[in-house]
Design a protein around this motif. Structure first.
Motif, PDB file in Angstrom:
ATOM      1  N   TYR A   1       8.674  11.578  -3.217  1.00 30.88           N
ATOM      2  CA  TYR A   1       7.227  11.611  -2.991  1.00 30.88           C
ATOM      3  C   TYR A   1       7.013  12.194  -1.597  1.00 30.88           C
ATOM      4  O   TYR A   1       6.953  11.460  -0.602  1.00 30.88           O
ATOM      5  CB  TYR A   1       6.632  10.206  -3.069  1.00 30.88           C
ATOM      6  CG  TYR A   1       6.628   9.608  -4.456  1.00 30.88           C
ATOM      7  CD1 TYR A   1       5.616   9.935  -5.369  1.00 30.88           C
ATOM      8  CD2 TYR A   1       7.607   8.712  -4.859  1.00 30.88           C
ATOM      9  CE1 TYR A   1       5.592   9.381  -6.644  1.00 30.88           C
ATOM     10  CE2 TYR A   1       7.593   8.155  -6.131  1.00 30.88           C
ATOM     11  CZ  TYR A   1       6.583   8.492  -7.010  1.00 30.88           C
ATOM     12  OH  TYR A   1       6.559   7.932  -8.273  1.00 30.88           O
ATOM     13  N   ALA A   2       6.901  13.493  -1.534  1.00 26.65           N
ATOM     14  CA  ALA A   2       6.864  14.173  -0.226  1.00 26.65           C
ATOM     15  C   ALA A   2       5.681  13.715   0.614  1.00 26.65           C
ATOM     16  O   ALA A   2       5.767  13.655   1.836  1.00 26.65           O
ATOM     17  CB  ALA A   2       6.816  15.680  -0.440  1.00 26.65           C
ATOM     18  N   ASN A   3       4.581  13.362  -0.036  1.00 28.49           N
ATOM     19  CA  ASN A   3       3.391  12.961   0.724  1.00 28.49           C
ATOM     20  C   ASN A   3       3.160  11.455   0.705  1.00 28.49           C
ATOM     21  O   ASN A   3       2.062  10.991   0.984  1.00 28.49           O
ATOM     22  CB  ASN A   3       2.157  13.678   0.165  1.00 28.49           C
ATOM     23  CG  ASN A   3       2.325  15.182   0.271  1.00 28.49           C
ATOM     24  OD1 ASN A   3       2.711  15.685   1.332  1.00 28.49           O
ATOM     25  ND2 ASN A   3       2.088  15.892  -0.814  1.00 28.49           N
ATOM     26  N   GLY A   4       4.166  10.701   0.331  1.00 25.78           N
ATOM     27  CA  GLY A   4       3.995   9.251   0.209  1.00 25.78           C
ATOM     28  C   GLY A   4       3.268   8.931  -1.093  1.00 25.78           C
ATOM     29  O   GLY A   4       2.782   9.838  -1.789  1.00 25.78           O
TER      30      GLY A   4
ATOM     31  N   THR B   1       0.858  -1.198   0.000  1.00 22.27           N
ATOM     32  CA  THR B   1       0.000   0.000   0.000  1.00 22.27           C
ATOM     33  C   THR B   1       0.892   1.246   0.000  1.00 22.27           C
ATOM     34  O   THR B   1       1.607   1.468  -0.959  1.00 22.27           O
ATOM     35  CB  THR B   1      -0.981  -0.032   1.189  1.00 22.27           C
ATOM     36  OG1 THR B   1      -0.232  -0.297   2.367  1.00 22.27           O
ATOM     37  CG2 THR B   1      -2.037  -1.103   0.987  1.00 22.27           C
ATOM     38  N   GLU B   2       0.832   2.004   1.075  1.00 23.91           N
ATOM     39  CA  GLU B   2       1.542   3.279   1.135  1.00 23.91           C
ATOM     40  C   GLU B   2       3.072   3.095   1.172  1.00 23.91           C
ATOM     41  O   GLU B   2       3.586   2.328   1.978  1.00 23.91           O
ATOM     42  CB  GLU B   2       1.089   3.974   2.437  1.00 23.91           C
ATOM     43  CG  GLU B   2       1.656   5.334   2.653  1.00 23.91           C
ATOM     44  CD  GLU B   2       0.774   6.431   2.102  1.00 23.91           C
ATOM     45  OE1 GLU B   2      -0.317   6.129   1.591  1.00 23.91           O
ATOM     46  OE2 GLU B   2       1.195   7.600   2.171  1.00 23.91           O
ATOM     47  N   VAL B   3       3.761   3.826   0.309  1.00 28.33           N
ATOM     48  CA  VAL B   3       5.226   3.852   0.369  1.00 28.33           C
ATOM     49  C   VAL B   3       5.616   5.246   0.849  1.00 28.33           C
ATOM     50  O   VAL B   3       5.298   6.245   0.189  1.00 28.33           O
ATOM     51  CB  VAL B   3       5.847   3.576  -1.024  1.00 28.33           C
ATOM     52  CG1 VAL B   3       7.369   3.670  -0.976  1.00 28.33           C
ATOM     53  CG2 VAL B   3       5.406   2.211  -1.543  1.00 28.33           C
ATOM     54  N   GLU B   4       6.276   5.297   2.004  1.00 21.61           N
ATOM     55  CA  GLU B   4       6.594   6.617   2.572  1.00 21.61           C
ATOM     56  C   GLU B   4       8.078   6.927   2.526  1.00 21.61           C
ATOM     57  O   GLU B   4       8.494   8.015   2.882  1.00 21.61           O
ATOM     58  CB  GLU B   4       6.126   6.662   4.037  1.00 21.61           C
ATOM     59  CG  GLU B   4       4.638   6.642   4.164  1.00 21.61           C
ATOM     60  CD  GLU B   4       4.181   6.824   5.590  1.00 21.61           C
ATOM     61  OE1 GLU B   4       4.843   6.309   6.499  1.00 21.61           O
ATOM     62  OE2 GLU B   4       3.154   7.480   5.775  1.00 21.61           O
TER      63      GLU B   4
END
Ligand code: NDP
Length: 315
Positions: free
Chosen positions: A58-61, A50-53
């Motif tokens: 990608y400043a906001n994930g 799912t989310e890649v932080e």
């Protein structure tokens, strides 16, 4: 020609995770006219997350699948020829190297970048296969969300299992963690975190015999391998975190690998034991296994291929 049965390619890239696409971006910009075959899972392991932080830029994930679409678009925009298809066999006995796609099409390549990644390992139980997607998963980050407030189980004792158990402990009421020996393989700091988490219950010397449920996961039956005692523990989710296997089987005959099948590269480069064949990403990295390190090694492979093709006078 893409549709003909035989084709000559300057730079063939096998695999479509961050390593493969980054290699394609660099190779296309260097005018190597790369052809990339996406493999069984276009986009690779990030398409099941799912989310890649932690990917810089990608400043906001970003969602893993969206990120891989961005990678593909960028490679395509640079002129890489991206195709569906799985490399099913290779003959690296002489140059140009031969690669078969879907057991049909034959490609002759002057250079090959292998970026086939790795896949999660499974226990090998029939019930695990049958209930896969129905409570059984190899990715806590992808599927933990579905078990919020419920009891789940996880098997494994390495850093991945520790990380995933901690992730699940923040979502689920109880995490039952099965460790087959009387100690964990995970790093000290991860072990300490797991031991401190109030809702992770560790079962030492415990193996999983069966996942119980017809159409969904309902419980897990375990056996203590010291006492022989069995236990049935009700859970809604069952997570397997026992490591990964590099997707390198078709290259085994030709390339140097370690005992677990990771392709060996000359340190600081992407070079394999065969000239003109390079490896990037998780298929040659069992330590870092990050999207950003895979992308970095894909860049190295394209630069190594460019230098090699130049030296040979092919481009
Ligand atoms: P590992 O190979 O390190 O660990 C696999 C674990 O699964 C081991 O504890 C092993 O048990 C257990 N296992 C294997 N087969 C079975 C089975 N059939 N039944 C029960 N248990 C089984 O894999 P990881 O994916 O955890 O880690 C791979 C590499 O990536 C490591 O070098 C790790 O340090 C690194 N990593 C680092 C992270 C970080 O730094 N944040 C995060 C994730 C991974 P046993 O110990 O008995 O062999």
């Amino acid at each position: 020609m893409e549709n003909s049965k035989n084709e000559k390619v300057t730079c063939l890239i096998i695999g479509s995770g961050p390593a493969g696409y980054t290699a394609a971006i660099y190779a296309a910009r260097a005018n190597l006219k790369p052809v990339l075959y996406q493999g069984i899972q276009p986009g690779g392991q990030l398409t099941i997350t799912t989310e890649v932080e932690n990917y810089p830029g990608y400043a906001n994930g970003v969602q893993g699948p969206d990120m891989m679409i961005d990678f593909e678009k960028q490679a395509s925009r640079m002129g890489a020829d991206i195709r569906f298809g799985v490399a099913s066999k290779v003959d690296f006995s002489k140059q140009p190297y031969k690669i078969w796609i879907d057991d049909e099409k034959e490609i002759e390549a002057h250079s090959v970048i292998i970026a086939t990644g790795a896949s999660a390992k499974w226990l090998g139980l029939e019930s695990e296969k049958r209930l896969n997607g129905f409570g059984v998963s190899a990715c806590a980050v992808c599927d933990g969300f579905f078990f919020r407030g419920k009891e789940v189980a996880i098997v494994g004792a390495g850093d991945t299992a520790a990380e995933e158990a901690l992730y699940l402990s923040k979502l689920c009421s109880v995490v039952h963690m099965f460790v087959r020996r009387n100690e964990m393989r995970a790093s000290k700091v991860m072990q300490e975190r797991v031991l401190k988490a109030s809702n992770i219950r560790i079962y030492w010397n415990t193996e999983v015999e069966e996942i119980i449920g017809e159409t969904k996961t309902e419980a897990v039956r375990t056996k203590n391998n010291k006492t022989g005692e069995t236990q049935t523990i009700p859970v809604s989710g069952f997570f397997v975190a026992i490591g990964h296997e590099p997707n390198s089987a078709i290259f085994r005959e030709w390339l140097s690998m370690d005992e677990t099948g990771y392709i060996k590269t000359t340190p600081g480069t992407s070079k394999t034991n065969l000239e003109g064949i390079f490896a990037a990403g998780d298929v040659q990295d069992k330590i870092y296994r990050q999207a950003v390190t895979a992308a970095g090694s894909g860049c190295m492979a394209a630069l190594d291929a460019e230098r090699y093709l130049g030296e040979k006078g092919i481009v």
